[in-house]
Motif scaffolding. Sequence first.
Motif, PDB file in Angstrom:
ATOM      1  N   LYS A  37       0.835  -1.210   0.000  1.00 47.22           N
ATOM      2  CA  LYS A  37       0.000   0.000   0.000  1.00 47.22           C
ATOM      3  C   LYS A  37       0.863   1.251   0.000  1.00 47.22           C
ATOM      4  O   LYS A  37       0.598   2.206  -0.718  1.00 47.22           O
ATOM      5  CB  LYS A  37      -0.935   0.000   1.214  1.00 47.22           C
ATOM      6  CG  LYS A  37      -2.087  -0.962   1.101  1.00 47.22           C
ATOM      7  CD  LYS A  37      -2.951  -0.923   2.353  1.00 47.22           C
ATOM      8  CE  LYS A  37      -4.048  -1.978   2.302  1.00 47.22           C
ATOM      9  NZ  LYS A  37      -4.847  -1.982   3.539  1.00 47.22           N
ATOM     10  N   GLN A  38       1.905   1.225   0.813  1.00 46.83           N
ATOM     11  CA  GLN A  38       2.799   2.372   0.887  1.00 46.83           C
ATOM     12  C   GLN A  38       3.502   2.583  -0.461  1.00 46.83           C
ATOM     13  O   GLN A  38       3.591   3.720  -0.938  1.00 46.83           O
ATOM     14  CB  GLN A  38       3.835   2.156   1.985  1.00 46.83           C
ATOM     15  CG  GLN A  38       4.768   3.327   2.185  1.00 46.83           C
ATOM     16  CD  GLN A  38       5.797   3.058   3.283  1.00 46.83           C
ATOM     17  OE1 GLN A  38       5.885   1.934   3.799  1.00 46.83           O
ATOM     18  NE2 GLN A  38       6.561   4.070   3.632  1.00 46.83           N
ATOM     19  N   ASN A  41       0.970   4.030  -2.888  1.00 43.66           N
ATOM     20  CA  ASN A  41       0.720   5.445  -2.601  1.00 43.66           C
ATOM     21  C   ASN A  41       1.876   6.321  -3.080  1.00 43.66           C
ATOM     22  O   ASN A  41       1.658   7.388  -3.654  1.00 43.66           O
ATOM     23  CB  ASN A  41       0.468   5.665  -1.109  1.00 43.66           C
ATOM     24  CG  ASN A  41      -0.862   5.096  -0.661  1.00 43.66           C
ATOM     25  OD1 ASN A  41      -1.758   4.899  -1.459  1.00 43.66           O
ATOM     26  ND2 ASN A  41      -0.980   4.822   0.633  1.00 43.66           N
ATOM     27  N   GLU A  44       1.724   6.511  -6.815  1.00 45.28           N
ATOM     28  CA  GLU A  44       0.652   7.418  -7.245  1.00 45.28           C
ATOM     29  C   GLU A  44       1.074   8.873  -7.088  1.00 45.28           C
ATOM     30  O   GLU A  44       0.769   9.708  -7.934  1.00 45.28           O
ATOM     31  CB  GLU A  44      -0.634   7.136  -6.461  1.00 45.28           C
ATOM     32  CG  GLU A  44      -1.321   5.849  -6.888  1.00 45.28           C
ATOM     33  CD  GLU A  44      -2.513   5.484  -6.017  1.00 45.28           C
ATOM     34  OE1 GLU A  44      -2.754   6.166  -4.989  1.00 45.28           O
ATOM     35  OE2 GLU A  44      -3.198   4.506  -6.358  1.00 45.28           O
ATOM     36  N   LYS A  45       1.792   9.168  -6.002  1.00 46.29           N
ATOM     37  CA  LYS A  45       2.292  10.528  -5.810  1.00 46.29           C
ATOM     38  C   LYS A  45       3.290  10.896  -6.907  1.00 46.29           C
ATOM     39  O   LYS A  45       3.263  12.007  -7.438  1.00 46.29           O
ATOM     40  CB  LYS A  45       2.946  10.672  -4.438  1.00 46.29           C
ATOM     41  CG  LYS A  45       1.962  10.688  -3.289  1.00 46.29           C
ATOM     42  CD  LYS A  45       2.679  10.769  -1.951  1.00 46.29           C
ATOM     43  CE  LYS A  45       1.709  10.649  -0.789  1.00 46.29           C
ATOM     44  NZ  LYS A  45       2.410  10.638   0.509  1.00 46.29           N
TER      45      LYS A  45
END
Length: 111
Positions: A37-38, A41, A44-45
Amino acid sequence: MEARKRRGFLIETLLAAENEARQIINAAKAGKMDKLKQARNEAEKEIAKYQAKMDLDFQRKVAKGSGDLDANMRLLEQKTQAKISALTAEADLKSHGLANMLVKGVIYVRV
């Protein structure tokens, strides 16, 4: 009786070890999911940053290109007029020669 107690103890120890192993595996899976998940994320950033940069570059190019549009149109019109003038002059020169050739062909008929 002692053997029965010993078997019971061994079974309990085995069940406790199995539970502990299950907990370790579940904790590892949860840790793996957290890391995934990290990473997602962060990716995505990064994608959002890159997309914003590309959008900004595109907007700059569009703004720069639209400013040059009038200048490009004027240049294109000038080149077009120059080409039309050159072709008209060439046609005028060749049409005179063509007319002379046609007149000679009509006047001097081979027999």
